[in-house]
Design a protein around this motif. Structure first.
Motif, PDB file in Angstrom:
ATOM      1  N   THR A  12       8.646  -6.957  -5.661  1.00 42.70           N
ATOM      2  CA  THR A  12       8.711  -7.274  -4.173  1.00 42.70           C
ATOM      3  C   THR A  12       8.758  -6.164  -3.303  1.00 42.70           C
ATOM      4  O   THR A  12       8.007  -6.142  -2.180  1.00 42.70           O
ATOM      5  N   VAL A  13       9.965  -5.465  -3.654  1.00 37.44           N
ATOM      6  CA  VAL A  13       9.966  -4.230  -2.787  1.00 37.44           C
ATOM      7  C   VAL A  13       8.571  -3.377  -2.673  1.00 37.44           C
ATOM      8  O   VAL A  13       8.402  -2.772  -1.458  1.00 37.44           O
ATOM      9  N   ARG A  14       8.097  -2.891  -3.884  1.00 35.10           N
ATOM     10  CA  ARG A  14       6.796  -2.339  -3.830  1.00 35.10           C
ATOM     11  C   ARG A  14       5.712  -2.975  -2.869  1.00 35.10           C
ATOM     12  O   ARG A  14       4.948  -2.088  -2.111  1.00 35.10           O
ATOM     13  N   ALA A  15       5.643  -4.273  -2.925  1.00 36.06           N
ATOM     14  CA  ALA A  15       4.552  -5.139  -2.129  1.00 36.06           C
ATOM     15  C   ALA A  15       5.053  -4.692  -0.641  1.00 36.06           C
ATOM     16  O   ALA A  15       4.021  -4.498   0.056  1.00 36.06           O
ATOM     17  N   ALA A  16       6.160  -4.884  -0.200  1.00 39.39           N
ATOM     18  CA  ALA A  16       6.539  -4.809   1.007  1.00 39.39           C
ATOM     19  C   ALA A  16       6.464  -3.215   1.390  1.00 39.39           C
ATOM     20  O   ALA A  16       6.137  -3.135   2.683  1.00 39.39           O
ATOM     21  N   ARG A  17       6.756  -2.388   0.611  1.00 40.32           N
ATOM     22  CA  ARG A  17       6.536  -0.830   0.789  1.00 40.32           C
ATOM     23  C   ARG A  17       5.302  -0.657   1.250  1.00 40.32           C
ATOM     24  O   ARG A  17       5.029   0.121   2.255  1.00 40.32           O
ATOM     25  N   ALA A  18       4.350  -1.026   0.635  1.00 40.60           N
ATOM     26  CA  ALA A  18       2.893  -0.796   0.983  1.00 40.60           C
ATOM     27  C   ALA A  18       2.568  -1.325   2.461  1.00 40.60           C
ATOM     28  O   ALA A  18       1.818  -0.630   3.161  1.00 40.60           O
ATOM     29  N   VAL A  19       2.899  -2.454   2.856  1.00 40.66           N
ATOM     30  CA  VAL A  19       2.923  -2.962   4.190  1.00 40.66           C
ATOM     31  C   VAL A  19       3.394  -2.060   5.177  1.00 40.66           C
ATOM     32  O   VAL A  19       3.061  -1.593   6.133  1.00 40.66           O
ATOM     33  N   PHE A  20       4.692  -1.833   4.949  1.00 44.31           N
ATOM     34  CA  PHE A  20       5.446  -0.708   5.789  1.00 44.31           C
ATOM     35  C   PHE A  20       4.837   0.617   5.953  1.00 44.31           C
ATOM     36  O   PHE A  20       4.749   1.283   6.965  1.00 44.31           O
ATOM     37  N   TRP A  21       4.450   1.130   4.865  1.00 42.19           N
ATOM     38  CA  TRP A  21       3.686   2.436   4.811  1.00 42.19           C
ATOM     39  C   TRP A  21       2.356   2.603   5.499  1.00 42.19           C
ATOM     40  O   TRP A  21       1.951   3.409   6.176  1.00 42.19           O
ATOM     41  N   LYS A  22       1.753   1.339   5.483  1.00 43.35           N
ATOM     42  CA  LYS A  22       0.234   1.247   6.099  1.00 43.35           C
ATOM     43  C   LYS A  22       0.536   0.891   7.465  1.00 43.35           C
ATOM     44  O   LYS A  22      -0.191   1.611   8.458  1.00 43.35           O
ATOM     45  N   HIS A  23       1.406  -0.089   7.893  1.00 42.97           N
ATOM     46  CA  HIS A  23       1.448  -0.336   9.376  1.00 42.97           C
ATOM     47  C   HIS A  23       2.634   0.080  10.022  1.00 42.97           C
ATOM     48  O   HIS A  23       2.717  -0.120  11.200  1.00 42.97           O
ATOM     49  N   GLU A  26       7.735  -1.395  12.753  1.00 43.53           N
ATOM     50  CA  GLU A  26       7.380  -2.423  13.907  1.00 43.53           C
ATOM     51  C   GLU A  26       6.200  -3.273  13.761  1.00 43.53           C
ATOM     52  O   GLU A  26       6.326  -4.404  14.046  1.00 43.53           O
ATOM     53  N   ALA A  27       4.985  -2.760  13.278  1.00 40.73           N
ATOM     54  CA  ALA A  27       3.859  -3.456  13.028  1.00 40.73           C
ATOM     55  C   ALA A  27       3.921  -4.359  11.742  1.00 40.73           C
ATOM     56  O   ALA A  27       3.033  -5.340  11.553  1.00 40.73           O
ATOM     57  N   ALA A  28       4.915  -4.089  11.009  1.00 43.14           N
ATOM     58  CA  ALA A  28       4.710  -5.149   9.660  1.00 43.14           C
ATOM     59  C   ALA A  28       5.356  -6.324   9.803  1.00 43.14           C
ATOM     60  O   ALA A  28       6.583  -6.490  10.189  1.00 43.14           O
ATOM     61  N   LEU A  33       4.450  -9.562   5.627  1.00 43.75           N
ATOM     62  CA  LEU A  33       5.446  -9.343   4.422  1.00 43.75           C
ATOM     63  C   LEU A  33       5.431 -10.589   3.503  1.00 43.75           C
ATOM     64  O   LEU A  33       5.498 -10.456   2.234  1.00 43.75           O
ATOM     65  N   GLU A  34       5.241 -11.757   4.056  1.00 46.44           N
ATOM     66  CA  GLU A  34       5.312 -12.961   3.338  1.00 46.44           C
ATOM     67  C   GLU A  34       3.993 -13.050   2.439  1.00 46.44           C
ATOM     68  O   GLU A  34       3.991 -13.173   0.955  1.00 46.44           O
ATOM     69  N   ALA A  35       2.881 -12.700   3.007  1.00 44.09           N
ATOM     70  CA  ALA A  35       1.684 -12.601   2.115  1.00 44.09           C
ATOM     71  C   ALA A  35       1.608 -11.554   0.962  1.00 44.09           C
ATOM     72  O   ALA A  35       1.254 -11.816   0.101  1.00 44.09           O
ATOM     73  N   ALA A  36       2.314 -10.283   1.408  1.00 44.15           N
ATOM     74  CA  ALA A  36       2.257  -9.263   0.398  1.00 44.15           C
ATOM     75  C   ALA A  36       3.104  -9.423  -0.842  1.00 44.15           C
ATOM     76  O   ALA A  36       2.642  -9.333  -1.926  1.00 44.15           O
ATOM     77  N   THR A  37       4.470 -10.247  -0.283  1.00 45.82           N
ATOM     78  CA  THR A  37       5.244 -10.254  -1.538  1.00 45.82           C
ATOM     79  C   THR A  37       5.346 -11.761  -2.211  1.00 45.82           C
ATOM     80  O   THR A  37       5.833 -11.881  -3.103  1.00 45.82           O
ATOM     81  N   ILE A  44      13.113 -13.649   1.639  1.00 44.36           N
ATOM     82  CA  ILE A  44      13.191 -12.311   2.236  1.00 44.36           C
ATOM     83  C   ILE A  44      14.433 -12.223   2.597  1.00 44.36           C
ATOM     84  O   ILE A  44      15.174 -11.206   2.321  1.00 44.36           O
ATOM     85  N   TYR A  45      14.977 -13.172   3.683  1.00 48.49           N
ATOM     86  CA  TYR A  45      16.109 -12.991   4.177  1.00 48.49           C
ATOM     87  C   TYR A  45      17.329 -13.262   3.212  1.00 48.49           C
ATOM     88  O   TYR A  45      18.309 -12.383   3.493  1.00 48.49           O
ATOM     89  N   HIS A  46      17.089 -14.061   2.403  1.00 43.35           N
ATOM     90  CA  HIS A  46      18.367 -14.299   1.499  1.00 43.35           C
ATOM     91  C   HIS A  46      18.502 -13.187   0.603  1.00 43.35           C
ATOM     92  O   HIS A  46      19.576 -12.698   0.383  1.00 43.35           O
ATOM     93  N   ALA A  47      17.280 -12.468   0.055  1.00 44.78           N
ATOM     94  CA  ALA A  47      17.401 -11.456  -0.763  1.00 44.78           C
ATOM     95  C   ALA A  47      17.810 -10.040  -0.090  1.00 44.78           C
ATOM     96  O   ALA A  47      18.557  -9.358  -0.808  1.00 44.78           O
ATOM     97  N   PHE A  48      17.461  -9.863   1.230  1.00 43.88           N
ATOM     98  CA  PHE A  48      17.409  -8.552   1.577  1.00 43.88           C
ATOM     99  C   PHE A  48      18.195  -8.634   2.942  1.00 43.88           C
ATOM    100  O   PHE A  48      18.441  -7.668   3.583  1.00 43.88           O
ATOM    101  N   GLY A  49      18.397  -9.771   3.494  1.00 45.35           N
ATOM    102  CA  GLY A  49      19.358  -9.850   4.611  1.00 45.35           C
ATOM    103  C   GLY A  49      18.433  -9.832   5.721  1.00 45.35           C
ATOM    104  O   GLY A  49      18.952 -10.421   6.858  1.00 45.35           O
ATOM    105  N   SER A  50      17.717  -9.243   5.990  1.00 39.88           N
ATOM    106  CA  SER A  50      16.766  -8.787   7.150  1.00 39.88           C
ATOM    107  C   SER A  50      15.544  -8.323   6.879  1.00 39.88           C
ATOM    108  O   SER A  50      15.315  -7.696   5.690  1.00 39.88           O
ATOM    109  N   LYS A  51      14.609  -8.108   7.734  1.00 38.05           N
ATOM    110  CA  LYS A  51      13.521  -7.295   7.802  1.00 38.05           C
ATOM    111  C   LYS A  51      13.978  -5.798   7.500  1.00 38.05           C
ATOM    112  O   LYS A  51      13.068  -5.119   6.658  1.00 38.05           O
ATOM    113  N   ARG A  52      14.655  -5.661   8.312  1.00 40.72           N
ATOM    114  CA  ARG A  52      15.235  -4.041   8.146  1.00 40.72           C
ATOM    115  C   ARG A  52      15.784  -4.014   6.711  1.00 40.72           C
ATOM    116  O   ARG A  52      15.867  -2.704   6.116  1.00 40.72           O
ATOM    117  N   GLY A  53      16.736  -4.776   6.233  1.00 37.09           N
ATOM    118  CA  GLY A  53      17.059  -4.608   4.825  1.00 37.09           C
ATOM    119  C   GLY A  53      15.915  -4.329   3.943  1.00 37.09           C
ATOM    120  O   GLY A  53      15.967  -3.446   2.780  1.00 37.09           O
TER     121      GLY A  53
END
Length: 193
Positions: A12-23, A26-28, A33-37, A44-53
């Protein structure tokens, strides 16, 4: 009693990483992130607390899975004499491959340094620590390769090569030829030293 987690956190983190890395952070968007993960917003919020997490987890995985393995040969005690050349040639090769993720997107942390999220103190510290780690590894590699060069010259060359690597990562998204030229300049400076 909460539900049992049914997804692989690292994937999940790797999939999100690709989104953050590319965009960028702020633009992710959450939908991206839902689509990628494959997770819903609530998961997402339960596992990581927030988009920032999730972003923080993505940065940690980037450092652990991408950056540090590449720097490991330079950080060995002592590194092999040509480790710095191998690192730079490997970086150049990665940036040179048209359409490669590295060529198209540069470095997650260098990209982050120029984004609004860099106003956050923790993010600034993370980017600064990354640059310091990169600089230390490059310096270590240069000392192993140029054993007869005076310490003051090694320090200047370390700073210059680090700046050229950072420039290459920053430029590759918009001017790949200049990014490659930065790496070539670093290699030429080492050769001349």
């Amino acid at each position: 009693m909460g539900r049992t987690q049914t997804f692989d956190t690292a994937e999940t983190v790797r999939a999100a990483r690709a989104v953050f890395w590319k965009h960028g952070y702020e633009a992710a968007s959450i939908p991206a992130l839902e689509a990628a993960t494959g997770l819903r917003r609530s998961s997402i919020y339960h596992a990581f607390g927030s988009k920032r997490g999730l972003f923080d987890a993505a940065v940690a995985s980037y450092l652990d899975e991408i950056v540090r393995p590449r720097l490991r040969p330079l950080k060995a005690e002592p590194p092999v004499p040509n480790a710095i050349l191998d690192y730079l040639h490997g970086l150049r090769g990665g940036l040179e491959r048209a359409g490669s993720f590295a060529s198209a997107n540069g470095c997650l942390l260098i990209n982050t340094a120029g984004a609004p999220i860099a106003d956050d103190a923790t993010v600034r510290e993370t980017v600064a620590a990354y640059r310091a780690e990169l600089r230390e590894a490059i310096g270590n590699g240069l000392r192993a390769h140029l054993v007869d060069l005076p310490a003051a010259q090694i320090e200047r060359l370390t700073e210059t090569c680090t700046a050229l690597v950072v420039a290459a990562y920053a430029l590759t998204r918009v001017d790949n030829a200049s990014a490659l030229s930065s790496i070539d300049t670093a290699l030429d400076l080492i050769d001349r030293a």
